[in-house]
Design an enzyme around this catalytic site. Sequence first.
Site, PDB file in Angstrom:
ATOM      1  N   LYS A 191      60.451  84.965  60.378  1.00 55.11           N
ATOM      2  CA  LYS A 191      60.484  83.499  60.232  1.00 55.11           C
ATOM      3  C   LYS A 191      60.796  82.915  61.604  1.00 55.11           C
ATOM      4  O   LYS A 191      61.943  82.919  62.040  1.00 55.11           O
ATOM      5  CB  LYS A 191      61.579  83.131  59.226  1.00 55.11           C
ATOM      6  CG  LYS A 191      61.355  81.839  58.447  1.00 55.11           C
ATOM      7  CD  LYS A 191      61.206  80.576  59.257  1.00 55.11           C
ATOM      8  CE  LYS A 191      62.512  79.963  59.700  1.00 55.11           C
ATOM      9  NZ  LYS A 191      62.328  78.863  60.672  1.00 55.11           N
ATOM     10  N   GLU A 266      72.848  87.385  67.020  1.00 61.14           N
ATOM     11  CA  GLU A 266      72.964  87.042  68.449  1.00 61.14           C
ATOM     12  C   GLU A 266      73.085  85.531  68.523  1.00 61.14           C
ATOM     13  O   GLU A 266      72.122  84.812  68.226  1.00 61.14           O
ATOM     14  CB  GLU A 266      71.737  87.526  69.218  1.00 61.14           C
ATOM     15  CG  GLU A 266      71.747  89.030  69.388  1.00 61.14           C
ATOM     16  CD  GLU A 266      70.501  89.547  70.073  1.00 61.14           C
ATOM     17  OE1 GLU A 266      70.206  90.734  69.893  1.00 61.14           O
ATOM     18  OE2 GLU A 266      69.844  88.757  70.766  1.00 61.14           O
ATOM     19  N   CYS A 300      70.808  81.745  76.083  1.00 62.17           N
ATOM     20  CA  CYS A 300      72.115  82.091  75.512  1.00 62.17           C
ATOM     21  C   CYS A 300      73.037  82.699  76.560  1.00 62.17           C
ATOM     22  O   CYS A 300      74.248  82.526  76.504  1.00 62.17           O
ATOM     23  CB  CYS A 300      71.926  83.050  74.354  1.00 62.17           C
ATOM     24  SG  CYS A 300      71.009  84.516  74.808  1.00 62.17           S
ATOM     25  N   GLU A 399      78.610  74.621  73.642  1.00 64.11           N
ATOM     26  CA  GLU A 399      77.341  75.078  74.219  1.00 64.11           C
ATOM     27  C   GLU A 399      76.384  73.895  74.306  1.00 64.11           C
ATOM     28  O   GLU A 399      76.049  73.290  73.284  1.00 64.11           O
ATOM     29  CB  GLU A 399      76.735  76.180  73.327  1.00 64.11           C
ATOM     30  CG  GLU A 399      75.523  76.827  73.960  1.00 64.11           C
ATOM     31  CD  GLU A 399      74.819  77.809  73.025  1.00 64.11           C
ATOM     32  OE1 GLU A 399      74.701  77.520  71.825  1.00 64.11           O
ATOM     33  OE2 GLU A 399      74.387  78.869  73.522  1.00 64.11           O
TER      34      GLU A 399
HETATM   35  P1  NAD Z   1      69.181  77.649  65.025  1.00 66.31           P
HETATM   36  O1  NAD Z   1      70.329  78.443  64.539  1.00 66.31           O
HETATM   37  O2  NAD Z   1      69.130  76.202  64.743  1.00 66.31           O
HETATM   38  O3  NAD Z   1      67.815  78.243  64.440  1.00 66.31           O
HETATM   39  C1  NAD Z   1      67.450  79.592  64.610  1.00 66.31           C
HETATM   40  C2  NAD Z   1      66.562  79.998  63.461  1.00 66.31           C
HETATM   41  O4  NAD Z   1      67.315  79.968  62.260  1.00 66.31           O
HETATM   42  C3  NAD Z   1      65.345  79.105  63.235  1.00 66.31           C
HETATM   43  O5  NAD Z   1      64.232  79.910  62.924  1.00 66.31           O
HETATM   44  C4  NAD Z   1      65.771  78.265  62.043  1.00 66.31           C
HETATM   45  O6  NAD Z   1      64.693  77.787  61.286  1.00 66.31           O
HETATM   46  C5  NAD Z   1      66.577  79.284  61.265  1.00 66.31           C
HETATM   47  N1  NAD Z   1      67.534  78.705  60.300  1.00 66.31           N
HETATM   48  C6  NAD Z   1      68.164  77.507  60.349  1.00 66.31           C
HETATM   49  N2  NAD Z   1      68.942  77.338  59.259  1.00 66.31           N
HETATM   50  C7  NAD Z   1      68.815  78.457  58.507  1.00 66.31           C
HETATM   51  C8  NAD Z   1      69.357  78.876  57.263  1.00 66.31           C
HETATM   52  N3  NAD Z   1      70.208  78.115  56.569  1.00 66.31           N
HETATM   53  N4  NAD Z   1      69.023  80.093  56.788  1.00 66.31           N
HETATM   54  C9  NAD Z   1      68.166  80.897  57.478  1.00 66.31           C
HETATM   55  N5  NAD Z   1      67.595  80.526  58.635  1.00 66.31           N
HETATM   56  C10 NAD Z   1      67.911  79.326  59.161  1.00 66.31           C
HETATM   57  O7  NAD Z   1      69.082  77.956  66.585  1.00 66.31           O
HETATM   58  P2  NAD Z   1      68.092  77.285  67.651  1.00 66.31           P
HETATM   59  O8  NAD Z   1      68.527  75.873  67.852  1.00 66.31           O
HETATM   60  O9  NAD Z   1      66.679  77.569  67.226  1.00 66.31           O
HETATM   61  O10 NAD Z   1      68.374  78.161  68.947  1.00 66.31           O
HETATM   62  C11 NAD Z   1      69.382  77.871  69.857  1.00 66.31           C
HETATM   63  C12 NAD Z   1      70.585  78.754  69.619  1.00 66.31           C
HETATM   64  O11 NAD Z   1      70.213  80.136  69.674  1.00 66.31           O
HETATM   65  C13 NAD Z   1      71.664  78.591  70.681  1.00 66.31           C
HETATM   66  O12 NAD Z   1      72.941  78.552  70.088  1.00 66.31           O
HETATM   67  C14 NAD Z   1      71.546  79.869  71.515  1.00 66.31           C
HETATM   68  O13 NAD Z   1      72.687  80.249  72.205  1.00 66.31           O
HETATM   69  C15 NAD Z   1      71.137  80.852  70.483  1.00 66.31           C
HETATM   70  N6  NAD Z   1      70.500  82.025  71.116  1.00 66.31           N
HETATM   71  C16 NAD Z   1      71.223  83.181  71.213  1.00 66.31           C
HETATM   72  C17 NAD Z   1      70.663  84.287  71.842  1.00 66.31           C
HETATM   73  C18 NAD Z   1      71.449  85.566  71.979  1.00 66.31           C
HETATM   74  O14 NAD Z   1      70.858  86.584  72.291  1.00 66.31           O
HETATM   75  N7  NAD Z   1      72.756  85.573  71.776  1.00 66.31           N
HETATM   76  C19 NAD Z   1      69.369  84.215  72.372  1.00 66.31           C
HETATM   77  C20 NAD Z   1      68.674  83.005  72.259  1.00 66.31           C
HETATM   78  C21 NAD Z   1      69.250  81.920  71.618  1.00 66.31           C
END
Ligand code: NAD
Length: 505
Positions: A191, A266, A300, A399
């Site tokens: 997804k 992550e 991240c 963040e």
């Molecule tokens: P997000 O958590 O908003 O979304 C990530 C994914 O989760 C999307 O596909 C979204 O549709 C899905 N999602 C949202 N709500 C959900 C739910 N209730 N159940 C299941 N899936 C759901 O994150 P974002 O805004 O897309 O990305 C930015 C974040 O990702 C930042 O916090 C960043 O630090 C983190 N990130 C971490 C790493 C790492 O390796 N630690 C790498 C890249 C990004």
Amino acid sequence: MSDLKTNLKRAEKYLARFAQNGVLNHINGQAVPADDGETFTTISPVDLQPLAEVAHGKASDIDKAAQAAAAAFKGWSETDPKDRAAILHRIADGIEARAEEIAFTECMDTGQALRFMSKAAIRSAVNFRFFADKAVEARDGKSLYAPNQLNVTSRKPIGPVGIITPWNTPFMLSTWKIAPAIACGCTVVHKPAEFSPLTARLLIEIAEEAGLPPGVWNLVNGMGEDAGKALTEHPAIKAIGFVGEGATGSHIMRQASATLKRFHFELGGKNPVIVFPDADLERAADAAVFMIYSLNGERCTSSSRLLVHESIYDDFTAKVAKKAKNITVGHPLDPNTTVGPLIHPVHEDKVNSYINLATEEGATIAAGGFKPDGLGKGCYIAPTLFTNATNDMRIAREEIFGPVLTAIPFTDEAHALDMANDTEYGLTGYIWTSDVTRALRFSDALEAGMIWVNSENTRHLPAPFGGAKASGIGRDGGDWSFDFYMETKNIAFAMSDHKIPKLGG
Ligand code: NAD
């Protein structure tokens, strides 16, 4: 690299298929619309123009995808690992052959600059090759000797898994999660993030053209609260590999609790870069600038908190400000661009809210803090540096996930360590010093999953990747990835007629 005009022409060619046909889901080897026919529009952060209509999958689409992944699991997990490895290598070949298309599409969908995305496409092929080569050893275990007993461990793929990815560098991150899953014999429902869904479609096409059997890898687009939620709740899905925000991770834990899934998270970071006066300051400044302003700061592992010894604070932050002001902000397909537009107006508003907050909190904006002129409607923000900040300000604690760096002075090593650890996060840390004993002492006490000493973040694929504290659960990379996607089994063999307790005569 070609100029912007040529690149725009090529991008138009690559994007035309999405504009005409939309972005379909992919279930059991078939490109399909959402069950209810609904779509959502994805826009480009470059000009806010629509790029495509995307299948808006929901619970019934996830159910079909999970069932397809479950049906494909037996065949795929029992496939000779050498044959799985050969397919993964062919996927890498396919990525390399379409690297330009992937990079250009990713730039227009995410706003990331081509100079980084062209490398990310190639790095994605490397991810597949790395796990292809490891596929043959995935099931290996240990032999553990005890008196009169031999324990033999082995691993088996856990089953169909769900992979949920964010929008920042979607193609590379998807390969990083999916390659080890299919290498060890799991099947996948992916997804992708709703803000940048295009390249996930290219990736699954490449995989099936490379010979991946139908159902081994399925793709369902949609929102987190419907498709994502349904995936985490589905009983056929045995584990969730998730990259995204901590708050989403908490939702996923709650949603998946009834089906007792395994998680790998992550999450976010507020990563400190700590600069001591005895460091090579030019290199430290270059690395800090690279780690916060590359990938638009939507990274991240970005070095988002700059902790600098008070004796060099003014000079060092002036050096960083000068570099930040020299960075070219522009169209992601312009070969001269370093910082492109942020992913979406919603995110641009969030980052801007921290720029407003910085002044309210009493920090100084030493560079950036504005939208550069002449770039149209896109979500552009100039590389920004906050100085005179303290670690208790929200700009130092939360963040921001944009090209925004918060610089804080420290008095001595203990003060630096206190501030570095005074955060809910623990993803990465970067230490700059020429004193090896201090580097050892400091890195030992720093609460982070990954630390680089005198270096920017450079990944070694066999090394563990992941965060401490609120930055994650579990590790990726090398064998750690297989450990997550596989179930370890221990078989104990008696090696003598040992005495068995006799109960009941
Ligand atoms: P997000 O958590 O908003 O979304 C990530 C994914 O989760 C999307 O596909 C979204 O549709 C899905 N999602 C949202 N709500 C959900 C739910 N209730 N159940 C299941 N899936 C759901 O994150 P974002 O805004 O897309 O990305 C930015 C974040 O990702 C930042 O916090 C960043 O630090 C983190 N990130 C971490 C790493 C790492 O390796 N630690 C790498 C890249 C990004």
